[in-house]
Design an enzyme around this catalytic site. Structure first.
Site, PDB file in Angstrom:
ATOM      1  N   LEU A  35      65.527 -14.291  31.512  1.00  0.00           N
ATOM      2  CA  LEU A  35      65.663 -13.813  32.886  1.00  0.00           C
ATOM      3  C   LEU A  35      66.907 -14.497  33.439  1.00  0.00           C
ATOM      4  O   LEU A  35      66.919 -15.717  33.644  1.00  0.00           O
ATOM      5  CB  LEU A  35      64.421 -14.159  33.714  1.00  0.00           C
ATOM      6  CG  LEU A  35      64.298 -13.473  35.086  1.00  0.00           C
ATOM      7  CD1 LEU A  35      62.851 -13.503  35.559  1.00  0.00           C
ATOM      8  CD2 LEU A  35      65.177 -14.120  36.151  1.00  0.00           C
ATOM      9  N   CYS A  36      67.973 -13.727  33.644  1.00  0.00           N
ATOM     10  CA  CYS A  36      69.258 -14.301  34.026  1.00  0.00           C
ATOM     11  C   CYS A  36      69.765 -13.687  35.321  1.00  0.00           C
ATOM     12  O   CYS A  36      69.684 -12.469  35.525  1.00  0.00           O
ATOM     13  CB  CYS A  36      70.294 -14.067  32.927  1.00  0.00           C
ATOM     14  SG  CYS A  36      69.794 -14.690  31.304  1.00  0.00           S
ATOM     15  N   VAL A  37      70.296 -14.533  36.175  1.00  0.00           N
ATOM     16  CA  VAL A  37      70.917 -14.111  37.429  1.00  0.00           C
ATOM     17  C   VAL A  37      72.282 -14.775  37.524  1.00  0.00           C
ATOM     18  O   VAL A  37      72.426 -15.966  37.207  1.00  0.00           O
ATOM     19  CB  VAL A  37      70.044 -14.505  38.649  1.00  0.00           C
ATOM     20  CG1 VAL A  37      70.731 -14.111  39.953  1.00  0.00           C
ATOM     21  CG2 VAL A  37      68.667 -13.857  38.559  1.00  0.00           C
ATOM     22  N   LYS A  59      68.784 -16.448  46.058  1.00  0.00           N
ATOM     23  CA  LYS A  59      68.707 -15.318  46.989  1.00  0.00           C
ATOM     24  C   LYS A  59      67.457 -14.476  46.742  1.00  0.00           C
ATOM     25  O   LYS A  59      67.387 -13.317  47.125  1.00  0.00           O
ATOM     26  CB  LYS A  59      69.958 -14.443  46.863  1.00  0.00           C
ATOM     27  CG  LYS A  59      71.253 -15.171  47.242  1.00  0.00           C
ATOM     28  CD  LYS A  59      72.451 -14.257  47.159  1.00  0.00           C
ATOM     29  CE  LYS A  59      73.730 -15.013  47.478  1.00  0.00           C
ATOM     30  NZ  LYS A  59      73.784 -15.494  48.861  1.00  0.00           N
ATOM     31  N   ARG A  60      66.468 -15.069  46.059  1.00  0.00           N
ATOM     32  CA  ARG A  60      65.169 -14.427  45.810  1.00  0.00           C
ATOM     33  C   ARG A  60      65.300 -13.165  44.957  1.00  0.00           C
ATOM     34  O   ARG A  60      64.532 -12.210  45.119  1.00  0.00           O
ATOM     35  CB  ARG A  60      64.469 -14.089  47.132  1.00  0.00           C
ATOM     36  CG  ARG A  60      64.274 -15.280  48.057  1.00  0.00           C
ATOM     37  CD  ARG A  60      63.378 -16.321  47.449  1.00  0.00           C
ATOM     38  NE  ARG A  60      62.016 -15.811  47.224  1.00  0.00           N
ATOM     39  CZ  ARG A  60      61.109 -16.434  46.499  1.00  0.00           C
ATOM     40  NH1 ARG A  60      61.401 -17.571  45.886  1.00  0.00           N
ATOM     41  NH2 ARG A  60      59.904 -15.913  46.357  1.00  0.00           N
ATOM     42  N   LEU A  83      59.314 -16.993  20.858  1.00  0.00           N
ATOM     43  CA  LEU A  83      60.669 -16.994  20.319  1.00  0.00           C
ATOM     44  C   LEU A  83      61.592 -16.291  21.319  1.00  0.00           C
ATOM     45  O   LEU A  83      61.320 -15.190  21.733  1.00  0.00           O
ATOM     46  CB  LEU A  83      60.686 -16.291  18.960  1.00  0.00           C
ATOM     47  CG  LEU A  83      61.934 -16.442  18.107  1.00  0.00           C
ATOM     48  CD1 LEU A  83      61.592 -16.237  16.638  1.00  0.00           C
ATOM     49  CD2 LEU A  83      63.006 -15.444  18.520  1.00  0.00           C
TER      50      LEU A  83
END
Length: 278
Positions: free
Chosen positions: A5-7, A14-15, A278
């Protein structure tokens, strides 16, 4: 399984993460999947188990050069290299890479072993084929095949060899397995080294082989394939070999969470946990 999970860094805080989680949950629900297990390096309400990372140097000079680890007080580089030196060859007879014909036997061996843990996964043969069959720079799986060892000891060995090759026998001859996956990292701003090649311990079933011997062989195999460091969590039976094989405790933790599942007697001790994502 959700791997990442990348932002973008400038969009963090910033939610956006809850929005992504809500959307992936919606898409998973469309596949008629309503429960999940996931991990995070941060503490959220409420982990069902928490583990610590341990690290074993395979290429100590490189790890020190790039700042991954530091030279210990009163230790020279030469003494450090000698401390972490491994044998050139493995010790376990019959140890070989897993092959497609091994999938049924490995599935049975793995599921039988994992039954002793409070939280684990039951693997199908398709899942074992997908997650464990060796792929370069992805996953390495080795099995201990007693029939393979016996064949090498026989001078003629023709009938035994043909029976195992077509997969009709030998399933009971697979008595142990060890696996690790690859997670390389880029090294920025270093003149000599550009990548850190890390091995992460995956599922290991000691079976008829002493666990410490099996893991020592895994370290040797990883070192011979150019890995720089071998990482492991303190779950399963891992605490029985970590210190003896010169793993050092890291400063990172991994916390396990369940979605839409209720579990009694949580949190679990790491040694009760038989789940590795994994």
């Amino acid at each position: 399984e959700i791997n990442f999970l990348c932002v973008l860094k400038k969009l963090r805080s910033k939610r956006l993460a809850p929005v992504l989680i809500k959307e992936i949950t919606r898409r998973v629900n469309l596949q008629d999947i309503w429960q999940a297990a996931y991990t995070a390096g941060i503490v959220l309400p409420k982990p069902v188990a928490s583990c610590r990372y341990w690290h074993r140097s395979l290429n100590p000079k490189k790890l020190i050069d790039v700042g991954f680890s530091a030279l210990q007080p009163r230790m020279t580089m030469a003494r450090t290299i000698k401390l972490y030196k491994l044998p050139a060859a493995t010790a376990t007879a019959g140890l070989r890479p897993m092959e497609p014909r091994d999938v049924p036997a490995v599935t049975q061996l793995l599921n039988s072993y994992l039954q002793q843990y409070k939280l684990t996964q039951h693997f199908t043969e398709d899942e074992v084929q997908h997650w464990f069959l060796p792929q370069e720079m992805v996953i390495n799986t080795y099995i201990v095949d007693t029939s393979s060892h016996q064949q090498h000891q026989q001078q003629d060995g023709t009938s035994s060899s043909s029976a195992t090759a077509n997969g009709t026998s030998g399933s009971s001859s697979i008595v142990s397995m060890v696996s690790f996956y690859t997670l390389p990292s880029s090294i920025l701003g270093h003149e000599e080294h550009k990548e850190l090649k890390a091995a992460y311990m995956f599922y290991t079933v000691p079976g008829a082989t002493p666990l410490q011997q099996l893991m020592s062989d895994a370290l040797i195999l990883a070192h011979n394939q150019g890995y720089d460091v071998f990482n492991a969590l303190d779950l399963l039976e891992n605490t029985s070999f970590l210190k003896d094989l010169k793993f050092g405790v890291g400063d990172g933790s991994l916390h396990y969470y369940l979605y839409n599942w209720r579990m009694s007697k949580a949190p679990l001790e790491p040694q009760q946990l038989g789940l590795i994502l994994l």
